[in-house]
Design a protein around this motif. Sequence first.
Motif, mmCIF file in Angstrom:
data_model
loop_
_atom_site.group_PDB
_atom_site.id
_atom_site.type_symbol
_atom_site.label_atom_id
_atom_site.label_comp_id
_atom_site.label_asym_id
_atom_site.label_seq_id
_atom_site.Cartn_x
_atom_site.Cartn_y
_atom_site.Cartn_z
ATOM 1 N N GLY A 1 -9.391 -1.219 -3.858
ATOM 2 C CA GLY A 1 -8.306 -1.983 -4.484
ATOM 3 C C GLY A 1 -7.073 -1.994 -3.596
ATOM 4 O O GLY A 1 -6.398 -3.013 -3.468
ATOM 5 N N SER A 2 -6.798 -0.863 -2.970
ATOM 6 C CA SER A 2 -5.663 -0.796 -2.052
ATOM 7 C C SER A 2 -5.925 -1.654 -0.821
ATOM 8 O O SER A 2 -5.077 -2.434 -0.388
ATOM 9 N N ALA A 3 -7.122 -1.512 -0.267
ATOM 10 C CA ALA A 3 -7.426 -2.212 0.978
ATOM 11 C C ALA A 3 -7.501 -3.729 0.773
ATOM 12 O O ALA A 3 -6.914 -4.505 1.520
ATOM 13 N N GLY B 1 9.117 -0.962 3.225
ATOM 14 C CA GLY B 1 9.267 -2.160 4.049
ATOM 15 C C GLY B 1 8.170 -3.182 3.779
ATOM 16 O O GLY B 1 8.444 -4.364 3.557
ATOM 17 N N ILE B 2 6.928 -2.737 3.795
ATOM 18 C CA ILE B 2 5.814 -3.676 3.565
ATOM 19 C C ILE B 2 5.879 -4.218 2.141
ATOM 20 O O ILE B 2 5.761 -5.418 1.910
ATOM 21 N N LEU B 3 6.103 -3.322 1.199
ATOM 22 C CA LEU B 3 6.141 -3.755 -0.198
ATOM 23 C C LEU B 3 7.155 -4.879 -0.413
ATOM 24 O O LEU B 3 6.903 -5.823 -1.165
ATOM 25 N N TYR C 1 8.234 -7.440 1.417
ATOM 26 C CA TYR C 1 7.846 -8.851 1.665
ATOM 27 C C TYR C 1 6.481 -9.180 1.087
ATOM 28 O O TYR C 1 6.197 -10.327 0.742
ATOM 29 N N TYR C 2 5.645 -8.159 0.983
ATOM 30 C CA TYR C 2 4.321 -8.357 0.381
ATOM 31 C C TYR C 2 4.473 -8.870 -1.053
ATOM 32 O O TYR C 2 3.740 -9.764 -1.498
ATOM 33 N N ALA C 3 5.464 -8.318 -1.745
ATOM 34 C CA ALA C 3 5.684 -8.735 -3.133
ATOM 35 C C ALA C 3 6.195 -10.172 -3.216
ATOM 36 O O ALA C 3 5.975 -10.860 -4.216
ATOM 37 N N ALA D 1 -6.373 -4.843 11.557
ATOM 38 C CA ALA D 1 -7.390 -3.925 11.025
ATOM 39 C C ALA D 1 -6.718 -2.791 10.247
ATOM 40 O O ALA D 1 -7.148 -2.441 9.146
ATOM 41 N N PHE D 2 -5.635 -2.240 10.793
ATOM 42 C CA PHE D 2 -4.931 -1.169 10.079
ATOM 43 C C PHE D 2 -4.344 -1.687 8.775
ATOM 44 O O PHE D 2 -4.451 -1.060 7.727
ATOM 45 N N PHE D 3 -3.697 -2.841 8.866
ATOM 46 C CA PHE D 3 -3.051 -3.396 7.673
ATOM 47 C C PHE D 3 -4.081 -3.611 6.572
ATOM 48 O O PHE D 3 -3.892 -3.224 5.426
ATOM 49 N N SER D 4 -5.191 -4.215 6.951
ATOM 50 C CA SER D 4 -6.182 -4.567 5.949
ATOM 51 C C SER D 4 -6.810 -3.330 5.323
ATOM 52 O O SER D 4 -7.094 -3.310 4.121
ATOM 53 N N LEU D 5 -6.997 -2.276 6.115
ATOM 54 C CA LEU D 5 -7.601 -1.056 5.574
ATOM 55 C C LEU D 5 -6.545 -0.100 4.986
ATOM 56 O O LEU D 5 -6.867 1.018 4.623
ATOM 57 N N SER D 6 -5.309 -0.556 4.917
ATOM 58 C CA SER D 6 -4.207 0.287 4.404
ATOM 59 C C SER D 6 -4.044 1.571 5.212
ATOM 60 O O SER D 6 -3.845 2.647 4.661
ATOM 61 N N LEU D 7 -4.118 1.472 6.531
ATOM 62 C CA LEU D 7 -4.015 2.666 7.368
ATOM 63 C C LEU D 7 -2.699 2.713 8.115
ATOM 64 O O LEU D 7 -2.014 1.714 8.254
ATOM 65 N N GLY D 8 -2.378 3.904 8.607
ATOM 66 C CA GLY D 8 -1.252 4.033 9.517
ATOM 67 C C GLY D 8 0.056 4.417 8.862
ATOM 68 O O GLY D 8 1.073 4.542 9.530
ATOM 69 N N MET D 9 0.061 4.582 7.541
ATOM 70 C CA MET D 9 1.305 5.031 6.911
ATOM 71 C C MET D 9 1.081 6.001 5.769
ATOM 72 O O MET D 9 2.006 6.311 5.034
ATOM 73 N N GLY D 10 -0.143 6.460 5.625
ATOM 74 C CA GLY D 10 -0.354 7.532 4.659
ATOM 75 C C GLY D 10 -0.824 7.106 3.279
ATOM 76 O O GLY D 10 -0.937 7.936 2.395
ATOM 77 N N THR E 1 -3.161 -4.216 -7.026
ATOM 78 C CA THR E 1 -3.762 -2.914 -6.706
ATOM 79 C C THR E 1 -3.347 -2.458 -5.308
ATOM 80 O O THR E 1 -3.390 -1.270 -5.008
ATOM 81 N N SER E 2 -2.949 -3.409 -4.453
ATOM 82 C CA SER E 2 -2.435 -3.022 -3.138
ATOM 83 C C SER E 2 -0.976 -2.582 -3.208
ATOM 84 O O SER E 2 -0.602 -1.569 -2.608
ATOM 85 N N THR E 3 -0.147 -3.328 -3.944
ATOM 86 C CA THR E 3 1.262 -2.929 -4.024
ATOM 87 C C THR E 3 1.384 -1.582 -4.743
ATOM 88 O O THR E 3 2.246 -0.770 -4.405
ATOM 89 N N VAL E 4 0.504 -1.359 -5.701
ATOM 90 C CA VAL E 4 0.506 -0.070 -6.384
ATOM 91 C C VAL E 4 0.262 1.053 -5.385
ATOM 92 O O VAL E 4 0.925 2.091 -5.415
ATOM 93 N N SER E 5 -0.676 0.819 -4.454
ATOM 94 C CA SER E 5 -0.978 1.866 -3.473
ATOM 95 C C SER E 5 0.165 2.039 -2.475
ATOM 96 O O SER E 5 0.373 3.115 -1.939
ATOM 97 N N LEU E 6 0.896 0.965 -2.230
ATOM 98 C CA LEU E 6 2.064 1.086 -1.355
ATOM 99 C C LEU E 6 3.153 1.903 -2.041
ATOM 100 O O LEU E 6 3.702 2.841 -1.481
ATOM 101 N N LEU E 7 3.450 1.552 -3.281
ATOM 102 C CA LEU E 7 4.520 2.258 -3.993
ATOM 103 C C LEU E 7 4.135 3.714 -4.248
ATOM 104 O O LEU E 7 4.994 4.594 -4.283
#
Length: 450
Positions: free
Chosen positions: A18-20, A97-99, A101-103, A222-231, A318-324
């Motif tokens: 859901g995050s990815a 930061g991502i959240l 503009y993503y929103a 690839a990192f963005f799509s797999l939700s990697l690189g920021m924890g 489900t992605s913004t939830v994982s960001l927040l």
Amino acid sequence: MQREGWGSKIAFILAASGSAIGLGNIWRFPYQTGMNGGAAFVLIYLVSVVSFGVSLFLAEITLGRFTKRNPVGAFKTIKPNSKWFLVGILGIVTAIGILSYYAVIAGWTLYYGVIGLFKGFKGFTSETLVKQTFLSFSTNTQLNIFLLFVFVFLTVSVVSFGIKSGIEKLTKTLMPLLFVIIIYLAINSILSPGASKGLSFYLKPDFSKINPKVVLFAITQAFFSLSLGMGTMVTYGSYLSKDDYLPSSALLVSITDTFVAFMAGLIIFPILFTVSGLTPKEGPALVFIVLPVVFSKISGGSLFGTLFFFLLVIAALTSTVSLLEVPVAYFIDEKKWSRKKASLITGSLAFLLGIPSVLSFGQVKFLERLPIVGKPFLDLMDIVWGNLSLIVGALFLAIFVGYVWGINNAVSEIESGKKRFKLKKIWSFILKYFAPPTIIIILVAYAVSL
Ligand code: TRP
């Protein structure tokens, strides 16, 4: 206090996918592919997923499960009294930061769902029509701030209710439906007349298109799509139980995510080239211009389109939830804030930071074309947080797990559920000797090419 955990392994898989799976697959991947030369970009992206992507995914969830902490806490647990926790802080800032503009883009998705519901997509047959609709919508400031607000509000609400009740329920039911629609749309696009031009742009690599920017952006996609690189995956991994076998989870989520992105390209590009006046370089607007055309062409398109956009809203949520969840877990663990307070404050920050992105579509000339960079504010945010910050985070993460924590410690965490990890040699090679030098080289080459 007992830390909450996932209800089951399948709950983790669902939440992690859901995050990815989100706008990264359906909005960002096609737009980046279009801007960066097509198939050559796709190829590097796929190679990145298979090499760095899966490996870093595994590294993040292993680190999270071992430390049972947010990214900052994870670094502090393993390497106390060092500067490593700053990598975690970078992740927390990046999440907000991502959240932001993503929103904004998620808000567009919501609006297009509403268009489908009330107007349908039958009329969207020409370049002028789709572009006009997009233009008059994206320059409507009040509407877009309202949509941004709605989206951040939804995210904050889900995150406030906590891991189990909030995230699990949402992911379980609706994603399979999205998959079915995506496959249906992809088949339709491939079989439509005139598809071959788009297919060859998307699938036949033109190697002369490769340059440092293309490589960098493909890796970071690839990192963005797999939700990697920021924890994100450190945080999600921290709720995992010791019996779960991590490598299979990492692989399964990566395959699913990549499949969805690849399908999105198959939906967009065959149709894109059949509409005169449209080019792959539309930027962030690309899928909002092409998808209505896709829906105008198929029977039942208004119904499918409406459903598609609303499911995309759920996927984005489900992605913004994982960001927040990343900054929220930090403030709960490290600063002892309540979950409600943490979600509300970080959500508000993301909302405020999202406003300049909303205004960067022509309403405020300065934000539409920033000095020096010459790009809209939203595009700049995407480059800074969605590309650069993620690759820097991934670099430090690979070094941390490979050298500081150490492969042996990480492997014994992976094997704590009794199953052996057969690919540990390759994994160790990628984290220690492949990822760090490749990332450094490509960052330097990109900086030089600017
Ligand atoms: N991966 C998500 C998508 O493709 C977006 C996302 C969620 C993300 N969490 C992240 C991106 C962490 C980078 C880092 O839509």
